[in-house]
Design a protein around this motif. Structure first.
Motif, mmCIF file in Angstrom:
data_model
loop_
_atom_site.group_PDB
_atom_site.id
_atom_site.type_symbol
_atom_site.label_atom_id
_atom_site.label_comp_id
_atom_site.label_asym_id
_atom_site.label_seq_id
_atom_site.Cartn_x
_atom_site.Cartn_y
_atom_site.Cartn_z
ATOM 1 N N ASP A 35 0.827 -1.209 0.000
ATOM 2 C CA ASP A 35 0.000 0.000 0.000
ATOM 3 C C ASP A 35 0.865 1.265 0.000
ATOM 4 O O ASP A 35 0.537 2.267 -0.648
ATOM 5 N N ILE A 36 1.975 1.218 0.756
ATOM 6 C CA ILE A 36 2.901 2.361 0.771
ATOM 7 C C ILE A 36 3.447 2.607 -0.639
ATOM 8 O O ILE A 36 3.530 3.745 -1.107
ATOM 9 N N ALA A 37 3.801 1.518 -1.310
ATOM 10 C CA ALA A 37 4.294 1.629 -2.683
ATOM 11 C C ALA A 37 3.215 2.183 -3.609
ATOM 12 O O ALA A 37 3.498 2.977 -4.515
ATOM 13 N N LEU A 38 1.952 1.795 -3.379
ATOM 14 C CA LEU A 38 0.839 2.275 -4.193
ATOM 15 C C LEU A 38 0.650 3.777 -4.050
ATOM 16 O O LEU A 38 0.417 4.491 -5.032
ATOM 17 N N ILE A 39 0.765 4.289 -2.824
ATOM 18 C CA ILE A 39 0.627 5.732 -2.579
ATOM 19 C C ILE A 39 1.723 6.502 -3.311
ATOM 20 O O ILE A 39 1.468 7.520 -3.964
ATOM 21 N N THR A 40 2.956 5.999 -3.193
ATOM 22 C CA THR A 40 4.072 6.648 -3.908
ATOM 23 C C THR A 40 3.846 6.612 -5.411
ATOM 24 O O THR A 40 4.162 7.571 -6.128
ATOM 25 N N ASN A 41 3.276 5.513 -5.880
ATOM 26 C CA ASN A 41 3.004 5.369 -7.311
ATOM 27 C C ASN A 41 2.049 6.460 -7.800
ATOM 28 O O ASN A 41 2.260 7.061 -8.863
ATOM 29 N N LEU A 42 1.006 6.748 -7.034
ATOM 30 C CA LEU A 42 0.056 7.806 -7.407
ATOM 31 C C LEU A 42 0.737 9.173 -7.423
ATOM 32 O O LEU A 42 0.501 9.990 -8.321
ATOM 33 N N PHE A 43 1.569 9.426 -6.421
ATOM 34 C CA PHE A 43 2.307 10.697 -6.373
ATOM 35 C C PHE A 43 3.198 10.849 -7.617
ATOM 36 O O PHE A 43 3.285 11.938 -8.210
ATOM 37 N N LEU A 44 3.847 9.753 -7.992
ATOM 38 C CA LEU A 44 4.750 9.800 -9.150
ATOM 39 C C LEU A 44 3.991 10.078 -10.455
ATOM 40 O O LEU A 44 4.452 10.837 -11.304
ATOM 41 N N ILE A 45 2.810 9.465 -10.612
ATOM 42 C CA ILE A 45 2.013 9.694 -11.828
ATOM 43 C C ILE A 45 1.669 11.175 -11.969
ATOM 44 O O ILE A 45 1.890 11.794 -13.018
ATOM 45 N N ILE A 46 1.136 11.752 -10.894
ATOM 46 C CA ILE A 46 0.719 13.159 -10.940
ATOM 47 C C ILE A 46 1.919 14.077 -11.121
ATOM 48 O O ILE A 46 1.884 15.036 -11.900
ATOM 49 N N SER A 47 3.011 13.793 -10.400
ATOM 50 C CA SER A 47 4.190 14.669 -10.466
ATOM 51 C C SER A 47 4.835 14.655 -11.841
ATOM 52 O O SER A 47 5.234 15.701 -12.366
ATOM 53 N N ILE A 48 4.945 13.473 -12.463
ATOM 54 C CA ILE A 48 5.559 13.382 -13.794
ATOM 55 C C ILE A 48 4.698 14.098 -14.831
ATOM 56 O O ILE A 48 5.203 14.809 -15.703
ATOM 57 N N MET A 49 3.377 13.931 -14.731
ATOM 58 C CA MET A 49 2.479 14.635 -15.655
ATOM 59 C C MET A 49 2.589 16.144 -15.478
ATOM 60 O O MET A 49 2.586 16.902 -16.457
ATOM 61 N N ALA A 50 2.697 16.586 -14.235
ATOM 62 C CA ALA A 50 2.836 18.028 -13.975
ATOM 63 C C ALA A 50 4.166 18.555 -14.484
ATOM 64 O O ALA A 50 4.231 19.636 -15.076
ATOM 65 N N LEU A 51 5.215 17.785 -14.274
ATOM 66 C CA LEU A 51 6.556 18.223 -14.666
ATOM 67 C C LEU A 51 6.673 18.396 -16.173
ATOM 68 O O LEU A 51 7.320 19.332 -16.655
ATOM 69 N N PHE A 52 6.020 17.523 -16.936
ATOM 70 C CA PHE A 52 6.086 17.595 -18.398
ATOM 71 C C PHE A 52 4.907 18.362 -18.999
ATOM 72 O O PHE A 52 4.763 18.416 -20.219
ATOM 73 N N GLY A 53 4.076 18.957 -18.141
ATOM 74 C CA GLY A 53 2.961 19.756 -18.635
ATOM 75 C C GLY A 53 1.918 18.942 -19.373
ATOM 76 O O GLY A 53 1.260 19.444 -20.286
ATOM 77 N N ALA A 54 1.751 17.674 -18.998
ATOM 78 C CA ALA A 54 0.780 16.813 -19.673
ATOM 79 C C ALA A 54 -0.640 17.228 -19.317
ATOM 80 O O ALA A 54 -0.896 17.865 -18.293
ATOM 81 N N THR A 55 -1.567 16.871 -20.188
ATOM 82 C CA THR A 55 -2.973 17.203 -19.983
ATOM 83 C C THR A 55 -3.713 15.984 -19.468
ATOM 84 O O THR A 55 -3.633 14.901 -20.061
ATOM 85 N N LEU A 56 -4.457 16.168 -18.382
ATOM 86 C CA LEU A 56 -5.234 15.081 -17.800
ATOM 87 C C LEU A 56 -6.651 15.123 -18.355
ATOM 88 O O LEU A 56 -7.357 16.119 -18.216
ATOM 89 N N THR A 57 -7.059 14.050 -19.011
ATOM 90 C CA THR A 57 -8.401 13.949 -19.577
ATOM 91 C C THR A 57 -9.201 12.914 -18.788
ATOM 92 O O THR A 57 -8.665 12.226 -17.915
ATOM 93 N N LEU A 58 -10.486 12.801 -19.137
ATOM 94 C CA LEU A 58 -11.332 11.809 -18.462
ATOM 95 C C LEU A 58 -10.820 10.384 -18.696
ATOM 96 O O LEU A 58 -10.715 9.608 -17.747
ATOM 97 N N PRO A 59 -10.461 10.006 -19.932
ATOM 98 C CA PRO A 59 -9.843 8.686 -20.112
ATOM 99 C C PRO A 59 -8.528 8.566 -19.345
ATOM 100 O O PRO A 59 -8.158 7.473 -18.922
ATOM 101 N N GLY A 60 -7.816 9.691 -19.176
ATOM 102 C CA GLY A 60 -6.590 9.678 -18.392
ATOM 103 C C GLY A 60 -6.857 9.313 -16.943
ATOM 104 O O GLY A 60 -6.094 8.552 -16.323
#
Length: 518
Positions: free
Chosen positions: A379-404
């Motif tokens: 579960d700890i690894a899962l929480i870090t995984n979610l943080f990494l997804i959001i942070s990488i998308m933010a860092l590269f300026g990616a767009t979050l869509t509903l399918p995303g």
């Protein structure tokens, strides 16, 4: 500190990185994840490209080139005109045939037909079939690039411009809500911004397009007075493909809004030669088949610059962006327009967050209940995984869509899948009587091939979806790909480091910590 292993250090750094670049997204500060059209509302357009007009523009450009070459090389021609996507002209002295053929050979993709006459030669120039197809294909590709450049120059965040089918373009513009913004954007996108310079034919008084065509002329309306028609000599002496820059300013005498344009070296030379040879005549500045102005040439104009007066600063701003970004190779027509309201976006976000949170909570509780300590570590690894997804998308300026967001929800389940495989391998070894430390090491080693196979095949699918999918499918592919890569870091490297740290600290690990009954 000596008890820390490299796996745990990498995991801790990844967690800190994820938290640091996730917080700004929740605070609305940069770097942050941009919301797509379906989440924050905006504008959705489907455009059609008139590919046949691209061929006409290509023919006109070649005609201008032939006119310039003949004047430069002193090859005297007459009756140069464009008719039915063909260029017709008469070479007055057939002794210049070799010189003319040599110059025409430098123009790619054309067929040349020659008809000998009494001391002269009639030339008929047309495009080769393969050049016609290439021109049509290029029209779509260039239209996508040009529209994207215009929207970027306008200052829009994350516009999506993608090709659809053979001759359509889909434009998604998140955050466009007001009617004024919508009208400005449609004008910016649909404006061909095709600049041409024509010499005005003041010698004839013609009001019929058919009669004008007999003399190789065309009639175009005045921009400010549609009832006023200008008789212009074809082909144009210059076109907008030679523009290198266009800025907004005001004229010195009348203080009217104007666009000041600059030409490249070739355009500057042509402009200088034409104005030098036609002092006292009028030069019409035409944009999208409308005459903006037709000033009298007072003297040779060198330096390769000029100006276009317009009605308002806003019009000047939009037209200047269009000219800087390049003219559209063919006109585009609006086939479909939809507006996505902010309320729909808010509903989508709320429902998606409910799905994400509920799925996350259920997975976390199940893992903790079924695998005990091993589940908590997963579960700890899962929480870090979610943080990494959001942070990488933010860092590269990616767009979050509903399918995303659907991809993130799917990643929640996939992220613990690796740990399920690892934990089951460890439990198998414990049942065989292998000591805990060796069972943990063996579990990770035995599970590695299955985990890599599953993740790599899914990653390949995500890459294929990104490469060939449309905008919304791309959003799903991006989040899924990031989630897979992040889960391999957290679920394999991170959890292994935590187990190694606990063992090195002297904690007694028992089969119960893996949810086994003793």
């Amino acid at each position: 500190m000596k008890k820390l292993n490299y796996r745990l250090v990498i995991f801790i750094l990844a967690t800190l990185f994820g938290i640091a670049f996730t917080i700004p997204s929740f605070l609305g500060k940069n770097p942050k994840v941009n919301l797509g059209l379906d989440l924050q509302g905006g504008m959705y357009l489907v455009l059609g490209v008139k590919q046949e007009d691209a061929i006409k523009n290509k023919i006109k450009t070649i005609a201008s080139t032939i006119k310039y070459i003949s004047e430069k090389k002193e090859l005297f021609i007459d009756n140069l005109k464009v008719k039915n996507n063909k260029i017709e002209f008469e070479l007055i002295d057939n002794g210049d045939e070799k010189a003319m053929d040599k110059e025409l050979a430098t123009i790619k993709g054309i067929n040349i037909k020659k008809i000998p006459k009494n001391g002269s030669i009639e030339y008929i120039v047309s495009l080769k079939p393969e050049e016609i197809e290439k021109t049509k294909e290029d029209a779509i590709k260039l239209a996508v690039q040009t529209i994207r450049s215009r929207l970027d120059a306008y200052g829009l965040a994350e516009p999506s411009v993608t090709r659809q089918g053979k001759d359509k373009i889909v434009v998604e513009l998140p955050g466009i809500k007001t009617q004024k913004e919508k009208e400005s954007i449609k004008k910016l996108i649909s404006s061909a911004a095709h600049l041409e310079l024509y010499l005005v034919d003041d010698e004839r008084k013609i009001t019929s397009p058919k009669e004008a065509a007999k003399y190789g002329d065309i009639l175009l309306p005045d921009k400010n007075n549609p009832n006023k028609m200008w008789l212009l000599k074809t082909p144009p002496v210059l076109d907008g493909s030679m523009i290198t820059n266009a800025t907004v300013g005001f004229t010195q005498k009348t203080n009217q809004p104007a666009i000041f344009f600059t030409l490249n070296s070739q355009g500057a030379k042509i402009f200088g030669d034409v104005t030098g040879k036609n002092v006292g005549k009028r030069l019409a500045i035409v944009v999208d088949n409308k005459v903006y102005s037709a000033p009298v040439i007072q003297e040779r104009i060198g330096g390769g610059s000029g100006q276009i007066t317009v009605g308002s600063p806003e019009e000047a701003h939009i037209l200047a962006i269009a000219l800087r970004s390049g003219s559209l190779p063919a006109p585009v027509v609006l086939l479909e327009q939809r507006s996505v309201g902010a309320s729909l976006g808010a509903d989508s976000i709320r429902n998606s967050m409910i799905a994400l949170i509920s799925g996350f909570v259920i997975v976390v509780l199940f893992m903790a209940w079924y695998y005990r300590l091993a589940g908590i570590i997963a579960d700890i690894a899962l929480i870090t995984n979610l943080f990494l997804i959001i942070s990488i998308m933010a860092l590269f300026g990616a767009t979050l869509t509903l399918p995303g967001m659907a991809g993130i929800v799917l990643t929640v389940g996939m992220a613990v899948d690796a740990n399920v495989i690892i934990n089951e391998r460890i439990r198998e070894l414990i049942r065989e009587g292998v000591p805990i430390r060796k069972a943990i090491e063996g579990g990770y080693k035995n599970a590695m091939s299955a985990i890599l196979d599953a993740n790599i095949t899914t990653l390949i699918a995500a890459i294929a979806l990104f490469a060939y999918g449309t905008g919304t499918i791309k959003g799903f592919a991006i989040t899924m790909a990031i989630g897979i890569l992040a889960s391999m870091l957290t679920a394999i490297l991170g959890t292994h480091g935590i187990w190694q740290f606990l063992l090195d600290m002297g904690k007694k690990i028992t089969p119960k910590d893996f949810g086994m009954k003793v």
